[in-house]
Design a protein around this motif. Sequence first.
Motif, short mmCIF file in Angstrom:
data_model
loop_
_atom_site.label_atom_id
_atom_site.label_comp_id
_atom_site.label_asym_id
_atom_site.label_seq_id
_atom_site.Cartn_x
_atom_site.Cartn_y
_atom_site.Cartn_z
N SER A 30 -107.98 23.70 44.06
CA SER A 30 -107.30 23.60 42.76
C SER A 30 -107.97 24.49 41.72
O SER A 30 -107.31 25.18 40.95
CB SER A 30 -107.31 22.14 42.29
OG SER A 30 -106.56 21.33 43.16
N GLU A 76 -102.24 22.98 32.04
CA GLU A 76 -101.20 22.76 33.05
C GLU A 76 -101.82 22.60 34.44
O GLU A 76 -101.40 21.73 35.21
CB GLU A 76 -100.20 23.91 33.04
CG GLU A 76 -99.28 23.91 31.82
CD GLU A 76 -98.26 25.03 31.88
OE1 GLU A 76 -98.28 25.81 32.85
OE2 GLU A 76 -97.44 25.12 30.95
N LYS A 136 -101.47 19.27 36.85
CA LYS A 136 -100.71 19.43 38.09
C LYS A 136 -101.59 19.26 39.32
O LYS A 136 -101.21 18.58 40.29
CB LYS A 136 -100.05 20.82 38.09
CG LYS A 136 -99.21 21.11 39.32
CD LYS A 136 -98.64 22.52 39.26
CE LYS A 136 -97.90 22.87 40.54
NZ LYS A 136 -97.39 24.26 40.52
N GLU A 137 -102.77 19.85 39.29
CA GLU A 137 -103.60 19.90 40.49
C GLU A 137 -104.36 18.61 40.77
O GLU A 137 -104.93 18.46 41.85
CB GLU A 137 -104.60 21.06 40.39
CG GLU A 137 -103.97 22.44 40.34
CD GLU A 137 -103.24 22.78 41.62
OE1 GLU A 137 -103.61 22.26 42.68
OE2 GLU A 137 -102.27 23.56 41.56
#
Length: 518
Positions: free
Chosen positions: A356, A396, A400-401
Motif C-alpha cells: 500500500s 485518498e 483506500k489502502e
Amino acid sequence: LFGRVGGGIYTKAADVGADLVGKVEAGIPEDDPRNPAVIADNVGDNVGDIAGMGADLFGSIAESTCAALVIGATAFTMGGLTPEMQQSALLFPILVSGIGIVASLISLFFIRPQTEEKVEGALKFSLIISTLIMLAILYPVTEKLIPATFQLVEGGKTFLNTGVYWSLAAGLISGMLIGLITEYYTSHRYGPVREVAESSKTGSATNIIYGLALGYNSSVIPMILIAATVVVAYLSAGMYGIAMSAIGMLGTIAVGLTIDAYGPVADNAGGIAEMAEMGKDIRNRTDALDAAGNTTAAIGKGFAIGSAALTSLALTSAFLTRAHIDSLNVLDPAVMCGLLVGGALPFAFSAMTMRSVGMAALAMIEEVRRQFRSIPGLLEGKGRADYGKCVEISTEASLKEMIAPGLLVILTPLVIGYLFGVKMLAGVLIGSLVCGVMLAVSMANSGGAWDNAKKYIETGELGGKGSDAHKAAVVGDTVGDPFKDTSGPALNILIKLMAIISLVFVPFFMNTSNPLAF
C-alpha cells in the motif's frame, strides 16, 4: 486500525515520495519548500506518529484493563469475599493506571536537558524514574486492595496478593528494559547503527543487508523479556497475573507517549525551519533534536510493541477463561493448524501494508515529477508548488489502502471461530502473537537504525551530506520508512484486534455447531 494503519500509509506515502524525487533525483534538501510533497510529509508525522501512537497505546491500556476485569470478575467472586473486598479488587486495574499517570507527571519534572545532545538521555531518565515511583507506590496499594488470598477458575488454584504485585513489577521492569534495548539498537551513539552507517560506504545493498541483520538480531532479547514476564506473572497470579503484567507495562503510558511524540515534534520543527529559510545554525540545531527524536520515537515503538504483546496475551488469557479451556495440546490437529495459520497472518498483513505504501508513494512520485516538469521555475525557487494535490493523494491512499488489511484482521477470527471452533482460534491467536511481535520489533528497529545511520553520516562522518555513503544511506532510510512507521507498528493492531474480537464473540462460537471443526 484507522489511526495506526491508515495514518502509517498516509505519512510514508508522502515521506517516500518526497525523499526519492526531492533528495535523490532533484538533489534539493529535505523539507525544501520547492518540493510539492513537503507539506504532506510534515502533516503525515502528526497523522502517523502522534495520532497513530496515541490510538495504539490507548487501545492497549483499554484492552488490557478489559482483560483484567473479565478475569477478575470470576476470580474475586469466589472464596467468600465480602462485597467491599470484591469491589476494591475489581477496580484495582483502573487504579493502577491512575497511579501511573501521577508517577509519569512527577517524572516529567526530572526532564531538564541543558543541550540538544542531552535530550535523549533526559527522556530516557524520566522513563526510569516513573518506573521506580510506580514500583514503590504499588506495593502498599496492592496489599490494601487485593485480598490476601484469592482463587482463579483455572484448576481452583489459590494465589497471594503479593503475586499480583510481582506481576505488575515484571511488566513495569520489562517495559523499561525493552525501551532501553531499543535505544541501543537504534541510536547512532552505539555500535549497531554505526556499523550500518559504515556499511553504506560500499553502497545501498550492503546498507540494507546490515539493517535487516540488525533488526532480526534486535528482536531476540525483547522476546526473552516478554517470555520471562509471562512466566513470572503466571506463576505469581495465573491468568490474572498476565493481564496485570500488561497493565504494569502500560503504567508509564504518559511517559511513553511523551517520548514518542517528541520525535515528530522535532521533525516538524526542522521542516518549518527549512521552509521558512531560518538559517543554517537553526537547521543544525533542529537536526540534532531530530536525531534524538528518531531514537526516542524508536523507544516509544518498542514500548508500544512490548505492551501490545502482553495485551494480546492478556486478551487471549481472557478468551481461554471465557471459553473454559484450561490447556491446549499443540499436537491437537486443530491447534496445530491454528498455530500455522496464525503465524502466516503477520506476513500477509505486512505485505499488504508495505505494498500500500509502495503504490501510494508511486502516485506521489509521479505527481512531484509532473509538477517539476510543468510548473515554470519551480526548481529555481520562482514557481509555487501545488501542495494540496500531494496531501490529497496521501489522504485518498490511506483511506483506500487500509480496507484490505482491516478486513483481514476483523474477518479472520470471526470466520475461524464460526467454522472451526475455539480451539483452532486459540491456536491462531497464539501463532499470530508470536510471529507478529518478532516481526514488528525487527521491522521497527531496522527502520530506526537506517534512519539514524543516515543522520549519523549527515553530522559529517564518513563524508557527510552528498557523499556516496550518504546517498546509500538515504536509500536505506527510504526502505526503512514503511518498516518503522507503517508495517511494524501496525502489527500491534493485528494481534490486539484479533484477540479482542475473539473475546467478544466467544459465546457465539461456543453455541455454534462449528461445521468444519475437526
